[in-house]
Write a protein that holds these residues in place. Structure first.
Motif, PDB file in Angstrom:
ATOM      1  N   ALA A 177       0.851  -1.191   0.000  1.00 20.10           N
ATOM      2  CA  ALA A 177       0.000   0.000   0.000  1.00 20.10           C
ATOM      3  C   ALA A 177       0.878   1.230   0.000  1.00 20.10           C
ATOM      4  O   ALA A 177       2.019   1.208   0.490  1.00 20.10           O
ATOM      5  CB  ALA A 177      -0.897  -0.007   1.235  1.00 20.10           C
ATOM      6  N   TRP A 178       0.353   2.248  -0.601  1.00 17.34           N
ATOM      7  CA  TRP A 178       1.095   3.517  -0.579  1.00 17.34           C
ATOM      8  C   TRP A 178       0.101   4.665  -0.428  1.00 17.34           C
ATOM      9  O   TRP A 178      -0.935   4.702  -1.090  1.00 17.34           O
ATOM     10  CB  TRP A 178       1.902   3.689  -1.861  1.00 17.34           C
ATOM     11  N   LYS A 179       0.459   5.580   0.511  1.00 14.31           N
ATOM     12  CA  LYS A 179      -0.384   6.781   0.701  1.00 14.31           C
ATOM     13  C   LYS A 179       0.478   8.002   0.416  1.00 14.31           C
ATOM     14  O   LYS A 179       1.707   7.965   0.610  1.00 14.31           O
ATOM     15  CB  LYS A 179      -0.878   6.825   2.140  1.00 14.31           C
ATOM     16  N   PRO A 180      -0.150   9.101  -0.036  1.00 18.09           N
ATOM     17  CA  PRO A 180       0.645  10.316  -0.303  1.00 18.09           C
ATOM     18  C   PRO A 180       1.450  10.729   0.915  1.00 18.09           C
ATOM     19  O   PRO A 180       0.959  10.664   2.048  1.00 18.09           O
ATOM     20  CB  PRO A 180      -0.434  11.354  -0.642  1.00 18.09           C
ATOM     21  N   GLY A 181       2.675  11.069   0.674  1.00 14.34           N
ATOM     22  CA  GLY A 181       3.555  11.477   1.756  1.00 14.34           C
ATOM     23  C   GLY A 181       4.410  10.340   2.290  1.00 14.34           C
ATOM     24  O   GLY A 181       5.397  10.572   2.987  1.00 14.34           O
ATOM     25  N   GLN A 182       4.051   9.112   1.936  1.00 11.08           N
ATOM     26  CA  GLN A 182       4.784   7.935   2.435  1.00 11.08           C
ATOM     27  C   GLN A 182       6.099   7.790   1.679  1.00 11.08           C
ATOM     28  O   GLN A 182       6.109   7.835   0.453  1.00 11.08           O
ATOM     29  CB  GLN A 182       3.882   6.696   2.244  1.00 11.08           C
ATOM     30  N   ARG A 183       7.201   7.605   2.416  1.00 15.03           N
ATOM     31  CA  ARG A 183       8.508   7.495   1.742  1.00 15.03           C
ATOM     32  C   ARG A 183       8.831   6.058   1.371  1.00 15.03           C
ATOM     33  O   ARG A 183       9.599   5.788   0.479  1.00 15.03           O
ATOM     34  CB  ARG A 183       9.619   8.059   2.643  1.00 15.03           C
ATOM     35  N   ASP A 184       8.218   5.129   2.123  1.00 16.97           N
ATOM     36  CA  ASP A 184       8.466   3.711   1.827  1.00 16.97           C
ATOM     37  C   ASP A 184       7.666   3.305   0.601  1.00 16.97           C
ATOM     38  O   ASP A 184       6.485   3.600   0.496  1.00 16.97           O
ATOM     39  CB  ASP A 184       8.036   2.840   3.008  1.00 16.97           C
ATOM     40  N   LEU A 185       8.360   2.600  -0.301  1.00 20.91           N
ATOM     41  CA  LEU A 185       7.700   2.194  -1.545  1.00 20.91           C
ATOM     42  C   LEU A 185       7.710   0.671  -1.669  1.00 20.91           C
ATOM     43  O   LEU A 185       8.761   0.067  -1.871  1.00 20.91           O
ATOM     44  CB  LEU A 185       8.437   2.811  -2.743  1.00 20.91           C
TER      45      LEU A 185
END
Lengths: 400, 216
Positions: A143-151
């Motif tokens: 999962a990815w949310k805006p602002g998240q640095r982990d990809l």
């Protein structure tokens, strides 16, 4: 009360003037015709069971990634590799497509390197994303949310295999790495494009057997393409479809006609199916032709019988025998033998089916031990057809 | 049942039929259940033609023949068969027996033609005994004498229900004694059924109690 019948007397008057041998040959011919037809139906049903039956299925659906083939003629023109909306719509409407998704490609430069000196590496890369429903692995980290640095990243299983059994074996600098080990290694992911730059921390979260691509979440792909993308508007060069039957000859032909490529290993079985379909078709076709001749022969038998007893039939009618009585009598002379032929053929097929069932069971393949309902239905249909044509002939020639 | 002949003129004897000498041709004639009709005519004057026209075997005539008011040409084959099994019976001049089966089988064929037979097998044997043909019942019909065959044909005509019986020179090969026996049996059977009959012959006779005499 027992009602005496005129049948025994009619039998003396209306002799089936055909001769035993000819009648026997006609009957045998009819039997072979029916055998061919029912065999074709049963084979078709068995093959269907082998392909689609629940007891034979490993998966209920399969996924195929499709792209346009790059040939010597098209290799200079990248735009030819893209699918347009009309093509996607057409494919979506095909009966063999259950679901269709597009793989979105990264429209920026990607550079992946290691944070650690223990396992140093540096490579240019390329990401794709696909709707989650087409991904065969589930992971909470996906999962990815805006602002998240982990990809989160999913890599194809074959790359891990290739690395561990190929690269790591051939060079002392590379250690073998399990998927668990890979998951623990953070990756420095540098994204560049459109005059901007972005750094992310990549984590391998799973490996996929289905999709041969390095995947990132769709939500991140859309955001990154908006910010870093060189082009406006995404270009679809790869698509994924969900299909019940990757060996469906229709599907294979559809792709081949358009010069589109997919995992041919999955569609290879389609050739066998086409051949079996042909064989079934030919056997059924021969059966049908033989049936036509068989019915013609029986119709001639009836004509001959009526013609050779014409005077007696005429007198019977004069004395008051009703057309219905005569018709019933004549039908009784010709129909029971057809019924017996049908039962004999179905009996034979039942034995064959049971034996095949036992043999295939030994090879972990399942076909039902009994003949299919479709086969029985075909038998009733053929019997009905014979009955109708015989009745038609009897009626026509009795009238004359 | 009634059989109506309306202005019937057979094509082969058209001129003769139109000459006005006949009580039947080109006239209105109604045959009813109670009628005992004698048709007298010399050879070649159309007796057989008449029986065949009434039986709906030939259609080469002008005028109409009707059963119960319906033109025979409009009666469907099934209904015609029903008439021949239940309401009308016949003794043809040429008998029309099946030569290849036994005399009894010829009778049994007709007796069992309707789903339920009108009379019993014992009755058949009694009739055969009465007419003196009991001994040929088991014999192949073609080997019987013409006189025997004639009596078999008469018995065959009497084993079914009918309200009208048509006979075309039924005693032509019987001596006077046998003809009388046969006529007695026929009269009794017609009486039992309340049926009428039409018999054609060459000469006058006193075999039946005729109610109508017609010249052809």
């Amino acid at each position: 009360m027992h009602t005496p019948s005129i049948r025994p007397i009619l039998r003396k008057l209306i002799r089936t003037g055909i001769g035993r041998f000819r009648f026997l040959m006609g009957t045998v011919g009819m039997g072979v015709a029916v055998l061919f037809i029912l065999l074709a139906v049963q084979t078709f049903m068995n093959f269907n069971e082998l392909l689609h039956g629940k007891q034979n299925a490993n998966e209920t659906a399969d996924f195929l990634v499709i792209n346009k083939e790059v040939t010597a003629a098209t290799q200079g023109r990248k735009e030819l590799s893209a699918f347009n909306e009309a093509e996607l719509d057409s494919l979506r409407q095909q009966p063999f497509v259950e679901k269709l998704g597009t793989l979105t490609a990264s429209n920026f430069n990607v550079n992946v390197s290691s944070y650690s000196d223990a396992i140093p590496f540096y490579t240019d890369a390329y990401f794709e994303s696909v709707p989650d429903e087409f991904i065969d692995v589930t992971s909470e980290a996906w999962a990815w949310k805006p602002g998240q640095r982990d990809l989160p990243v999913i890599i194809p299983t074959f790359i891990i295999d290739l690395y561990n059994t190929g690269m790591a074996m051939s060079s002392q600098n590379f250690p073998q790495l399990s998927l668990e080990a890979l998951k623990a290694i953070p990756l420095r992911v540098l994204l560049k494009g459109n005059g901007k730059e972005m750094e992310m921390v990549g984590h391998i979260v799973a490996s996929s057997d289905r999709l041969n691509s390095i995947l990132i979440p769709q939500s991140f792909m859309e955001a990154a393409n908006r910010t870093l993308g060189y082009r406006t508007g995404a270009v679809t060069t790869r698509i994924v479809i969900k299909t019940k039957d990757p060996s469906d000859p229709q599907l294979v032909k559809y792709l081949a006609d358009r010069g589109w490529r997919t995992n041919t290993d999955k569609t290879r079985f389609s050739k066998v199916r086409v051949i079996v379909n042909w064989i079934v078709g030919i056997v059924g076709g021969i059966g049908l032709v033989m049936l036509l001749f068989g019915m013609l022969v029986f119709s001639l038998f009836i004509q001959l019988t009526i013609a050779s007893s014409k005077r007696d039939i005429e007198l019977l009618k004069t004395l008051g025998a009703s057309p219905r009585q005569l018709q019933a009598f004549l039908m009784q002379q010709f129909m029971p033998v057809n019924g017996v032929v049908m039962l004999a053929v179905v009996g034979g097929l039942s034995v064959i089916q049971w034996v095949l069932h036992r043999i295939l069971l030994g090879q972990q393949m399942y076909i039902p031990p009994y003949v299919s309902v479709a086969t029985l239905a075909a038998m009733i249909l053929v019997l009905g057809l014979i009955w109708l044509t015989n009745r038609g002939t009897v009626r026509r020639y009795l009238k004359d | 049942m009634t059989i109506t002949l309306h202005q019937v003129v057979p094509a082969p004897i058209r001129e003769k039929a139109l000459s006005g000498m006949s009580d039947i041709w080109n006239r209105e004639l109604v045959l009813r259940a109670g009628d005992h009709i004698k048709v007298k005519a010399p050879s070649g004057s159309g007796k057989t033609t008449l029986t065949h026209i009434i039986w709906n075997l030939r259609r080469d005539y002008d005028g109409t023949v009707a059963y119960d008011g319906v033109n025979v040409l409009d009666i469907p084959a099934e209904a015609m068969a029903q008439y021949r099994q239940e309401k009308l019976s016949v003794v043809f001049q040429d008998l029309r027996l099946f030569g290849q089966i036994t005399a009894l089988e010829n009778i049994e064929l007709k007796r069992n033609m309707p789903g339920k037979p009108y009379c019993s097998l014992e009755k058949v044997q009694a009739m055969a005994a009465q007419l003196g043909v009991a001994h040929v019942l088991g014999q192949q019909t073609s080997t019987c004498s013409y006189g025997e065959q004639q009596r078999i044909a008469i018995i065959r005509a009497l084993v079914q229900p009918f309200t009208f019986l048509i006979m075309d020179e039924p005693f032509s090969h019987l001596d006077r004694d046998n003809a009388r026996k046969a006529a007695g049996l026929i009269a009794a059977e017609c009486r039992d059924r309340g049926a009428g009959f039409l018999v054609t012959d060459l000469d006058d006779d006193d075999l039946f109690d005729y109610s109508v005499h017609l010249n052809l």
